[in-house]
Design a protein around this motif. Structure first.
Motif, PDB file in Angstrom:
ATOM      1  N   LEU A 170       0.813  -1.218   0.000  1.00 30.92           N
ATOM      2  CA  LEU A 170       0.000   0.000   0.000  1.00 30.92           C
ATOM      3  C   LEU A 170       0.845   1.265   0.000  1.00 30.92           C
ATOM      4  O   LEU A 170       0.331   2.351  -0.291  1.00 30.92           O
ATOM      5  CB  LEU A 170      -0.938   0.005   1.210  1.00 30.92           C
ATOM      6  N   GLY A 171       2.113   1.158   0.374  1.00 27.00           N
ATOM      7  CA  GLY A 171       2.996   2.318   0.368  1.00 27.00           C
ATOM      8  C   GLY A 171       2.559   3.406   1.335  1.00 27.00           C
ATOM      9  O   GLY A 171       2.073   3.134   2.433  1.00 27.00           O
ATOM     10  N   ARG A 172       2.710   4.662   0.887  1.00 21.72           N
ATOM     11  CA  ARG A 172       2.380   5.795   1.747  1.00 21.72           C
ATOM     12  C   ARG A 172       0.882   5.927   2.006  1.00 21.72           C
ATOM     13  O   ARG A 172       0.463   6.634   2.920  1.00 21.72           O
ATOM     14  CB  ARG A 172       2.896   7.099   1.122  1.00 21.72           C
ATOM     15  N   ALA A 173       0.060   5.252   1.213  1.00 21.20           N
ATOM     16  CA  ALA A 173      -1.385   5.334   1.420  1.00 21.20           C
ATOM     17  C   ALA A 173      -1.777   4.800   2.793  1.00 21.20           C
ATOM     18  O   ALA A 173      -2.729   5.297   3.403  1.00 21.20           O
ATOM     19  CB  ALA A 173      -2.118   4.565   0.324  1.00 21.20           C
ATOM     20  N   GLU A 347       0.604  13.695  -3.394  1.00 23.67           N
ATOM     21  CA  GLU A 347       0.737  12.282  -3.707  1.00 23.67           C
ATOM     22  C   GLU A 347       0.344  12.012  -5.164  1.00 23.67           C
ATOM     23  O   GLU A 347      -0.397  12.793  -5.772  1.00 23.67           O
ATOM     24  CB  GLU A 347      -0.151  11.443  -2.776  1.00 23.67           C
ATOM     25  N   ASP A 348       0.867  10.906  -5.723  1.00 25.41           N
ATOM     26  CA  ASP A 348       0.479  10.530  -7.082  1.00 25.41           C
ATOM     27  C   ASP A 348      -0.952   9.996  -7.088  1.00 25.41           C
ATOM     28  O   ASP A 348      -1.531   9.705  -6.043  1.00 25.41           O
ATOM     29  CB  ASP A 348       1.438   9.476  -7.636  1.00 25.41           C
ATOM     30  N   ARG A 350      -2.326   7.140  -7.993  1.00 22.85           N
ATOM     31  CA  ARG A 350      -2.566   5.794  -7.496  1.00 22.85           C
ATOM     32  C   ARG A 350      -2.597   5.784  -5.977  1.00 22.85           C
ATOM     33  O   ARG A 350      -3.485   5.182  -5.362  1.00 22.85           O
ATOM     34  CB  ARG A 350      -1.488   4.846  -8.005  1.00 22.85           C
ATOM     35  N   THR A 351      -1.644   6.474  -5.353  1.00 24.84           N
ATOM     36  CA  THR A 351      -1.631   6.563  -3.894  1.00 24.84           C
ATOM     37  C   THR A 351      -2.878   7.279  -3.394  1.00 24.84           C
ATOM     38  O   THR A 351      -3.495   6.863  -2.403  1.00 24.84           O
ATOM     39  CB  THR A 351      -0.371   7.302  -3.410  1.00 24.84           C
ATOM     40  N   ARG A 354      -5.815   4.975  -3.502  1.00 21.35           N
ATOM     41  CA  ARG A 354      -5.751   4.000  -2.414  1.00 21.35           C
ATOM     42  C   ARG A 354      -6.170   4.627  -1.088  1.00 21.35           C
ATOM     43  O   ARG A 354      -6.860   3.993  -0.282  1.00 21.35           O
ATOM     44  CB  ARG A 354      -4.328   3.454  -2.302  1.00 21.35           C
ATOM     45  N   VAL A 355      -5.752   5.863  -0.837  1.00 25.61           N
ATOM     46  CA  VAL A 355      -6.159   6.548   0.398  1.00 25.61           C
ATOM     47  C   VAL A 355      -7.677   6.658   0.454  1.00 25.61           C
ATOM     48  O   VAL A 355      -8.313   6.360   1.473  1.00 25.61           O
ATOM     49  CB  VAL A 355      -5.508   7.945   0.486  1.00 25.61           C
TER      50      VAL A 355
END
Length: 422
Positions: A170-173, A347-348, A350-351, A354-355
């Protein structure tokens, strides 16, 4: 002990055991559908009572759950909810380290403000365009606060489970969604107190609610200082069972006091969670874990009791127009708000997407807020049922939507690496 009393105790124990089987069934259903376990418990628990009522009929159901056992069973369910929420609130106060304040603030603004707006739109439809009996007789200001609050909450415990299951992909999300949910759910509890005060007595009711809450916070602060003393902490470390019993008793006492002050018992759990000292590896944190586990075991009792009362009062009728509208607005508010807030934070896409999908997870927290509003007479059974379906649908969508985002990202990566054109 008389024969009748002994029989009642055995009957109640058997009911609690049967509800344990209901919880296991719900978990099995959730695993089969690849959903968070608590969602399966909620679905099966809410449906178990009405299903038995339809299967056995009124007389047979009354023999299974006589009136003199219905009240103790409801109290057990409420106690389970309070004990479980102590752990949730303690986790909100001491969540993991998150992203920078600026990014978090922008994401939180999007996650909170757009759902508030969609909640107001839904309230306007309920009051002026919806079925005549949907709004009920609650004071207008209370309903105008309650519906936006119900549209804006996120189920932090369920969200944390989803993030844990998905892992680092999920990364930064993940930290953005979790920390913004923690902040906004804290604000939502305060707004819930405003709604309860407005329902109880207008502006004077709000003043009384905040006065009671202020006294509770002062007592919680004093309790935290007392529990943090080295001598008391040492005793809690030597006697962990006694520490857990003491903490559970204080939580139930706070819940009783909050209910007596005209607020909801849930706020008692909030105060008890605030009272526990911040010590991640200390004895009081371990006591919170024990208390929350006990509450978790008893939660199916709460779900079954809510299902029985709700479906009995509403005669099983679902206001489809309200259900579809509030579900659509809820998705637009949370997914759109999280997406726009994350884009604003740099944020990009995609992120950001996801958030938005993550904070759209409502689950148990939403159901608790709805139950409080219904018990206070702010929400009619029809509104409760419509928004309950919304809470379940938005939570169930979290996993599939995240998988769809991952699938779309994976399908585009080869094209990006080779310089191809979609």
């Amino acid at each position: 002990m008389t024969i009748d009393l002994l029989w009642s105790v055995l009957h109640l124990t058997a009911l609690l055991g049967a509800l344990g089987l209901v919880a296991l069934t719900g978990r099995a259903v959730a695993r089969w559908l690849r959903l968070p376990l608590v969602i399966g418990e909620i679905l099966v628990g809410l449906c178990a009572g009405p299903a038995l009522l339809a299967l056995l009929g009124g007389p047979g159901f009354d023999r299974l759950l006589p009136d003199h056992l219905a009240v103790p069973l409801a109290r057990v369910g409420e106690a389970g909810l309070v004990l479980f929420l102590v752990g949730v609130v303690h986790g909100l106060r001491h969540g993991p380290a998150g992203p920078a304040n600026r990014a978090l603030g922008r994401v939180s603004a999007g996650v909170f403000l757009l759902p508030l707006l969609t909640g107001l739109l839904f309230a306007g439809w309920v009051l002026w365009l919806g079925p005549p009996d949907l709004a009920g007789t609650a004071p207008l200001p209370a309903l105008l606060v309650m519906l936006p609050v119900a549209m804006s909450v996120t189920a932090v415990p369920v969200l944390a489970c989803v993030i844990d299951e998905r892992g680092p992909g999920l990364g930064r999300a993940a930290p953005l969604a979790l920390m913004s949910a923690i902040l906004l759910d804290t604000v939502a509890w305060l707004l819930l107190a405003v709604a309860l005060g407005l329902a109880a007595g207008g502006l004077w009711g709000v003043a009384g609610a905040f006065a009671a809450l202020g006294v509770g916070l002062l007592l919680a602060h004093g309790g935290r200082r007392a529990l943090a003393r080295p001598r008391i902490t040492a005793v809690a470390a030597r006697r962990p069972t006694a520490a857990a019993v003491l903490l559970g008793g204080l939580a139930l006492l706070a819940a009783t006091g909050a209910h007596g002050a005209g607020l909801t018992a849930v706020l008692g759990a909030f105060l008890a969670g605030v009272m526990v000292p911040h010590d991640p590896d200390g004895p009081w944190t371990r006591a919170v874990a024990v208390v929350a586990r006990v509450g978790r075991v008893l939660l199916p009792v709460f779900f079954v009791g809510t299902g029985i009362t709700l479906f009995t009062e509403s005669a099983g009728s679902l206001p489809w127009s309200a259900t579809l509208l509030c579900t659509a607005l809820a998705i637009v508010g949370k997914v759109g708000g999280g997406y726009l807030g994350a884009l604003w934070a740099g944020e990009d896409r995609r992120t950001a997407l996801r958030v938005g999908v993550l904070v759209n997870t409502r689950g148990l927290t939403e159901i608790v807020v709805l139950q409080v509003g219904w018990a206070a007479g702010i929400l009619t059974p029809g509104l409760f049922l419509a928004m309950l379906v919304m809470a379940l649908v938005t939570t169930v969508l979290t996993g599939p939507l995240l998988s769809l985002i991952d699938h779309h990202a994976a399908s585009r990566e080869p094209l990006v690496r080779t310089g191809g054109v979609p």
